[in-house]
Design an enzyme around this catalytic site. Structure first.
Site, PDB file in Angstrom:
ATOM      1  N   TYR A 245      -1.806  -1.643  -9.283  1.00 40.91           N
ATOM      2  CA  TYR A 245      -1.580  -2.850  -8.473  1.00 40.91           C
ATOM      3  C   TYR A 245      -1.377  -2.486  -6.998  1.00 40.91           C
ATOM      4  O   TYR A 245      -1.948  -3.131  -6.105  1.00 40.91           O
ATOM      5  CB  TYR A 245      -0.365  -3.589  -9.026  1.00 40.91           C
ATOM      6  CG  TYR A 245      -0.061  -4.928  -8.405  1.00 40.91           C
ATOM      7  CD1 TYR A 245      -0.782  -6.066  -8.765  1.00 40.91           C
ATOM      8  CD2 TYR A 245       0.983  -5.073  -7.492  1.00 40.91           C
ATOM      9  CE1 TYR A 245      -0.478  -7.308  -8.213  1.00 40.91           C
ATOM     10  CE2 TYR A 245       1.293  -6.306  -6.946  1.00 40.91           C
ATOM     11  CZ  TYR A 245       0.561  -7.411  -7.305  1.00 40.91           C
ATOM     12  OH  TYR A 245       0.867  -8.632  -6.767  1.00 40.91           O
TER      13      TYR A 245
ATOM     14  N   LYS B  52      -3.771  -3.690  -3.946  1.00 41.89           N
ATOM     15  CA  LYS B  52      -3.255  -4.516  -2.861  1.00 41.89           C
ATOM     16  C   LYS B  52      -3.385  -3.811  -1.511  1.00 41.89           C
ATOM     17  O   LYS B  52      -3.599  -4.470  -0.476  1.00 41.89           O
ATOM     18  CB  LYS B  52      -1.802  -4.894  -3.142  1.00 41.89           C
ATOM     19  CG  LYS B  52      -1.641  -5.873  -4.313  1.00 41.89           C
ATOM     20  CD  LYS B  52      -2.486  -7.129  -4.149  1.00 41.89           C
ATOM     21  CE  LYS B  52      -2.095  -8.242  -5.097  1.00 41.89           C
ATOM     22  NZ  LYS B  52      -2.973  -9.425  -4.955  1.00 41.89           N
TER      23      LYS B  52
END
Length: 255
Positions: free
Chosen positions: A156, A160
């Site tokens: 993640y 991001k």
């Protein structure tokens, strides 16, 4: 609601069935946009669409897997045909597959990369042709404070952080066509996704939020509307000289 012409500009919000996506769709509708509510299943967007239409807005639920090029192209063409030329794209669709690196599977990695990064790429590639032809566009990508690193989120965090580089490159390439690209990077926002994180670490959600709030200068956790407010600015005509930026919506400065 701001007075608009009979053909309001069209905004696309991915992952708009709930959480930040739903709040963003509602906010952009209140700003005067017709909103395409995109989620994995068309039926999942019904509540968001109903809320928009009940408030006097115009919305369309569209089912699409943003990591599938064919589904993305079909969705964007349907939106253009039924709502109008897309002027705003909010790449919000996301999933979590949290785990420590040594426990993280290849599938955990690929799923997160495909939805966040590939999904944003495919959606933006499909929409930009409409924006270029119109000479106007706003792309807003959802990054995260996790882009700076977060235990149990190697996938993640990487996705991001990648979205921030993607955003800056879009700003450079598309600016001459009247298109801006910016990213919003939320901190702790109370959503189903953060509830899932609480469950993963074995905490009751209310206690999880209270603990998080003690580390945030404004002494509360965020709500989806906090993020939607920032997206609303980046989607507006007023933000035309702001591009390639990352705005942390986190209740205070980050280290």
């Amino acid at each position: 609601m701001t007075e608009q012409s009979t053909s309001p500009r069209v905004a696309i919000v991915t992952g708009a069935a709930r959480g930040i996506g739903a709040a963003t769709a509602l906010r952009l509708a209140a700003d005067g946009y017709a909103v395409a509510v995109v989620d994995l299943e068309e039926s999942a967007g019904k509540d968001t669409v109903d809320a928009i239409t009940a408030a006097g807005g115009r919305a369309l639920a569209v089912g699409a897997d943003v990591s599938d090029a064919g589904q993305v192209e079909a969705a964007v063409e349907r939106i253009a045909a039924e709502l109008g030329t897309p002027a705003v794209l909010v790449n919000n669709a996301g999933v979590l597959r949290d785990n420590l690196l040594f426990k993280m599977s290849e599938s955990d990695w690929d799923t997160v990369m495909n939805v966040h990064l590939k999904g944003a790429f495919l959606m933006t590639r499909a929409v930009q042709k409409h924006m270029v032809d119109a000479g106007f566009g706003r792309v807003v990508n959802l990054s995260s404070s996790s882009a700076q690193g977060n235990r149990g989120q190697a996938n993640y965090s990487a996705a991001k952080a990648g979205l921030q580089g993607f955003t800056k490159t879009l700003a450079i390439e598309l600016g001459k066509f009247g298109i801006t690209a910016n990213a919003v990077a939320p901190g702790f926002i109370a959503t189903d996704m953060t509830a899932a994180t609480a469950a993963r670490v074995g905490m009751e959600f209310e206690a999880f939020k209270q603990a998080a709030a003690t580390q945030i200068p404004v002494n509360r956790v965020g709500v989806p509307e906090d993020v939607a407010n920032a997206i609303s600015f980046f989607a507006s005509e007023a933000s035309g000289f702001v591009s390639g930026q990352v705005l942390y919506v986190a209740g205070g400065p980050l280290d």
